[in-house]
Design a protein around this motif. Structure first.
Motif, PDB file in Angstrom:
ATOM      1  N   TRP A  52     -53.427  -4.048 -38.794  1.00  0.00           N
ATOM      2  CA  TRP A  52     -53.500  -4.712 -37.531  1.00  0.00           C
ATOM      3  C   TRP A  52     -52.884  -4.423 -36.874  1.00  0.00           C
ATOM      4  N   GLY A  53     -51.343  -3.655 -37.597  1.00  0.00           N
ATOM      5  CA  GLY A  53     -50.159  -3.625 -37.111  1.00  0.00           C
ATOM      6  C   GLY A  53     -50.311  -1.961 -36.395  1.00  0.00           C
ATOM      7  N   LYS A  54     -50.781  -1.387 -37.790  1.00  0.00           N
ATOM      8  CA  LYS A  54     -50.618   0.343 -37.643  1.00  0.00           C
ATOM      9  C   LYS A  54     -52.181   0.182 -36.523  1.00  0.00           C
ATOM     10  N   PHE A  55     -53.345   0.106 -36.785  1.00  0.00           N
ATOM     11  CA  PHE A  55     -54.225  -0.218 -35.584  1.00  0.00           C
ATOM     12  C   PHE A  55     -53.624   0.106 -34.157  1.00  0.00           C
ATOM     13  N   VAL A  56     -53.062  -1.343 -34.064  1.00  0.00           N
ATOM     14  CA  VAL A  56     -52.681  -1.786 -32.715  1.00  0.00           C
ATOM     15  C   VAL A  56     -51.621  -0.066 -31.987  1.00  0.00           C
TER      16      VAL A  56
END
Lengths: 274, 311
Positions: A110-114
């Motif tokens: 999620w961190g990478k995606f956002v």
């Protein structure tokens, strides 16, 4: 706030591309507006007066040119930001530290995606004033602007998820980026070529009396996953039934979810690659 | 604290661990030695929850590492053999990120980061970028990061690789201090003298299995225990031939080496037997200039166990 998001954004904005890319991006879009306006309004071949373009026509042309240029540029940038996001952790040997912390695979993903999507969204939002210029020319309203932006955003989210999947699968950024670009090209070009060939073949089989308009609907199904066709469909108003752009968005969302699920599974097994 | 039973792990059909077992008591500083490819790194990765085992069982503080990774991670600090750093982060940002990653509550985060900076000796350089630090300081930063959440168990895979002698001495000092504070440490290293200096026990591992030294022991006790064998380095005045003859008449003694006025003798028995040998030589009229006796070192025992395989 997810610590991964804070870390990613901090690192990303510290890079030179954090300010170089938005500048170049806006320059290219401005150039696209100028060229589209110039070619639509100038009579380059001396046949002026025969078909003087209306303001609305110029508006739609400029809008679509900018929307397509923007989509093309962002599709080129999406793999750059997403496909290297996890592989870089493998290459700089930091993934083990993340996987043995209390961050879950979902937190990391999620961190990478956002972070990837936020940077692309920043570019998308920064171009809204350029797209808004077309309001002055007519033919384009809030509906088209909102829907084109929404479609672009969903397509980019899907491509980021695909990029992250590649990043979780491969060890090296170069491989992950190459496969991500292959997916972008397959969706943008291959779907178009496949539809063209299928229609041509159908015409050959059906005989000379049949026109393209009479071709069965299923021949156009690959285009539902074509990013450019999806954005263009915003201008097609359907009186009844489901709008084509909405169907396309659902397919892109499904593709993104599938890529996310596989990326999470790869991250769970990420210890094999550290 | 660390219980390993018949642990197995294969990569593409090739076994990396093949039924390895080990028991590390709470508060121990325990070493792991073996040749390249013995399975040390795989073992530590399994214990740190990075890799799933194919068979057997590993438990840390009573928690199964495969079934309860979320319970094991707060207890464990893991430092890999080639650890990575975010070079483009500032030192304090790096520590704050991992404090967040270990879900330290707001009230504990700031003191934990300050303590880590102090432990690493980086208070003055908290605003420096990680890439600006020397290798030794980076290693200190990594160890400080590993200790942020105050783990009860430290798993260190070749932590001294690439460090200069001063940084190695510093690392040994830090590990001894941590061990005195009650942290259980399992460390794998190729630098046997380092392990000999800090570890209370060392396990031998080869081809993924428990290996044994010449006396059949797979776990060697390194400190405060009498060895059943003593090695003596003797220097005499004049020719050593008479001394060598006297040694041959001493029960349990074996002449290993003779060069000039020097002898190396291996004795079966404890240090009292070494004292008796010295008396025997003096009574035989040998002018003994130097007499050093010691139990077999880790290097010697390693050579016996692995017959020259590189650690």
């Amino acid at each position: 706030m997810n610590p991964m998001i804070r870390k990613e954004l901090r690192q990303r904005m510290r890079e030179r591309r954090g300010w170089v890319l938005p500048s170049l991006y806006l320059l290219v879009l401005t150039g696209a507006v100028a060229l589209a306006y110039f070619f639509k309004t100038q009579d380059l071949f001396g046949f002026g007066g025969l078909s003087e373009p209306q303001g609305a026509e110029v508006g739609v042309t400029v809008f679509l040119t900018v929307a397509f240029t923007q989509l093309g540029l962002l599709l080129l940038l999406a793999p750059v930001f997403s496909a290297g996001a996890i592989t870089i952790e493998k290459e700089q040997r930091t993934l083990a530290g993340l996987l043995t912390s209390l961050l879950t695979s979902a937190d990391i993903w999620w961190g990478k995606f956002v972070a990837s999507l936020l940077f692309l969204s920043l570019l998308l939002v920064s171009a809204l004033p350029v797209l808004g210029l077309t309001f002055a020319l007519g033919g384009v309203g809030w509906r088209e602007l909102s829907l084109a932006t929404l479609c672009t955003l969903v397509i980019l989210a899907s491509m980021c998820a695909v990029g992250l999947y590649c990043s979780s699968y491969f060890r090296r950024s170069v491989h992950a980026t190459a496969v991500s670009y292959a997916v972008v090209i397959a969706l943008s070009v291959l779907t178009f070529v496949v539809t063209l060939l299928a229609t041509w073949y159908w015409q050959q089989e059906a005989g000379p009396m049949k026109t393209r308009e009479e071709a069965p609907d299923y021949l156009g199904y690959p285009l539902l996953l074509n990013p450019f066709v999806t954005v263009a469909m915003v201008f097609v108003r359907t009186e009844e039934g489901y709008p084509t752009w909405a169907l396309s968005l659902k397919l892109f969302a499904a593709l993104g979810c599938l890529a996310a699920a596989f990326a999470l599974r790869n991250l769970e097994r990420g210890g094999e690659q550290v | 604290m660390i219980e390993i039973e018949e642990l197995r792990k294969s990569y593409n059909g090739r076994p990396a661990l093949d039924g390895f077992s080990l028991l590390v008591e709470e508060g121990e500083l325990f070493g792991l030695v073996g040749p390249n490819g013995a399975g040390k790194t795989t073992l530590i990765k399994i214990l740190s929850t990075l890799l799933p085992a194919d068979g057997g069982r590993a438990r840390i503080a009573g928690h199964d590492v495969a079934a309860e990774p979320r319970a094991v991670r707060p207890l464990v600090g893991y430092l890999s053999d080639v650890p990575g750093l975010y070079q483009d982060m500032r030192v304090s940002e790096f520590l704050e990120f991992f404090a967040d990653a270990f879900r330290l509550p707001r009230g504990r985060k700031r003191p934990a980061v300050e303590r880590a900076l102090e432990r690493a000796g980086l208070i003055e350089r908290r605003s420096a970028f990680v890439e600006e630090l020397s290798l030794g300081l980076k290693q200190r930063l990594l160890l400080a990061k590993t200790l942020l959440h105050e783990p009860r168990v430290l798993l260190l895979d070749e932590p001294a690789t690439g460090l200069d002698p001063l940084a190695r001495i510093d690392l040994r000092g830090q590990l001894k201090t941590l061990n005195r504070e009650g942290v259980t440490i399992l460390i794998s290293s190729h630098i046997l003298s380092d392990l000999e200096d800090i570890c209370s026990r060392v396990a031998l591992i080869a081809a993924g299995r428990n290996a044994a030294d010449a006396e059949g022991r797979s776990v060697l006790t390194l400190q405060a225990v009498e060895s059943p064998r003593v090695s003596c380095d003797i220097e005499v005045v004049g020719d050593a031939a008479a001394a060598a003859q006297a040694v041959e008449h001493f029960g349990g003694a074996r002449l290993v080496e003779q060069a000039g006025n020097r002898l190396r003798v291996e004795l079966t028995g404890s240090s009292e037997r070494a004292a008796a040998l010295l008396q025997h030589l003096v009574r035989a009229g040998i002018a003994v200039l130097r007499f050093d006796s010691r139990g077999p070192g880790l290097e010697e025992r390693y050579r016996e166990a692995f017959r020259g395989q590189r650690p």
